[in-house]
Design an enzyme around this catalytic site. Structure first.
Site, PDB file in Angstrom:
ATOM      1  N   ASP A  88       0.834  -1.200   0.000  1.00  0.00           N
ATOM      2  CA  ASP A  88       0.000   0.000   0.000  1.00  0.00           C
ATOM      3  C   ASP A  88       0.869   1.251   0.000  1.00  0.00           C
ATOM      4  O   ASP A  88       0.580   2.228  -0.689  1.00  0.00           O
ATOM      5  CB  ASP A  88      -0.902   0.016   1.243  1.00  0.00           C
ATOM      6  N   ARG A 135       2.342   1.813  -3.416  1.00  0.00           N
ATOM      7  CA  ARG A 135       1.325   2.391  -4.302  1.00  0.00           C
ATOM      8  C   ARG A 135       1.090   3.863  -3.978  1.00  0.00           C
ATOM      9  O   ARG A 135       0.913   4.697  -4.876  1.00  0.00           O
ATOM     10  CB  ARG A 135       0.023   1.606  -4.168  1.00  0.00           C
TER      11      ARG A 135
END
Length: 319
Positions: free
Chosen positions: A154, A157
């Site tokens: 995460d 990203r």
């Protein structure tokens, strides 16, 4: 005949040779991180094919010895990576996987325990926060020796999305997400920097719009990326494979790094008895330290909401 290596010989065992496990094996081999990579899966024929496919490209790329084994090959592993479990389906949350994958994990852990001698255990399977806590509980090792990939993907990203927005390389963006690897992930805006400069200060100086609306859009895009990829191609596996290489290098080659990974909290931010992601020092003994830092009040609220959400789901799968 399989090679016999001593403790500390850069041996990695990967349990589960589906798309994630095989992609991790491939990425580790290309990076030449491990000397020995063992692949274990119930489907031995497919696993043999994966191992051979990777081996055939290594003469000009790396020196890793990759082979198919069984749980007895967990002996003397410096790192055991667990990817076993069913995948998240289109439209399904990571927490929807909980019951099925907890049962699978329990079987995997019992098999590991028969042959475990030393080494770090890294959980990749989802829901990773719940599975990390249960694996830690069942293994009974010193705190930090069992941890999960958590918010590392995460975070990757998130950094990619921020870098694209400001038009710079990801190398100058430093930030992370904490909490649950899932819908309750929390961007720590108060610690986000560009070249060491707080991002609001940087954007103001170069004339880039930076406000709550922009932050909300970036957070939403980051949160949806996993589901968008699954909708488009059915699964995600390359991104996590490269993130795992970063962690494996820190562990196996003794190059400690800082990453937002999931481990059982021991009072950090006043939280215990739940595994969630916070920035942590990762090295040869796993999570060696969780960094205690101050966040903004909204970030704390989001983190504590994630704590309660994961605790509630732990109650469900443990009942």
């Amino acid at each position: 005949m399989r090679p016999v290596y001593k403790i500390g010989s850069r041996k990695i065992t990967i349990i589960g040779a589906g798309f994630v496990g095989s992609s991790i094996s491939y990425a580790l081999a290309l990076r030449d991180i491990a000397r020995e990579i063992v692949m274990i899966d119930i489907n031995q024929e497919k696993t043999e094919g994966e191992a051979l496919d990777i081996r055939h490209g290594l003469p000009s790329m790396g020196t890793s010895d990759i082979y198919v084994g069984d749980y007895s090959d967990c002996v003397n592993s410096d790192l055991i990576i667990i990817t076993a479990g069913r995948n998240r389906r289109n439209g399904e949350s990571r927490l929807d996987l909980a019951s099925d994958n907890v049962d699978i994990l329990h079987s995997v852990i019992k098999s590991i325990q028969k042959y475990y001698t030393h080494g770090v255990i890294l959980v990749i399977s989802n829901p990773v926060d719940i599975l990390t806590y249960k694996a830690d509980e069942w293994m009974g090792l010193p705190n930090g020796m069992v941890f999960g990939s958590g918010c590392i993907l995460d975070t990757s990203r998130f950094v990619r999305t921020v870098a694209d927005y400001i038009g710079l390389s990801t190398g100058v963006v430093n930030g992370y997400l904490v909490g649950e690897h899932g819908d309750s992930q929390v961007p720590v805006w108060s610690r986000l920097t560009v070249g060491g400069i707080p991002i609001d200060e940087y954007c103001s100086d170069v004339g880039i719009l930076w406000n709550q609306s922009v932050r909300n859009e970036i957070a939403e895009r980051t949160q949806k990326m996993g589901a968008d990829i699954i909708h488009a191609k059915g699964k995600t596996h390359y991104g996590i494979a490269t993130c795992v290489c970063h962690l494996a290098d820190a562990i196996v080659n003794q190059r400690p790094t800082i990453a937002s990974v999931s481990s059982t909290l021991m009072g950090e931010h006043g939280v215990r008895n739940v595994a969630l992601s916070v920035p942590s020092v990762v090295g040869p003994s796993g999570v060696q330290q969780r960094i205690r830092e101050k966040w903004d009040s909204d970030e704390y609220r989001g983190f504590f909401d994630a704590v309660e959400k994961v605790r509630e789901n732990l109650k469900i799968v443990s009942s």
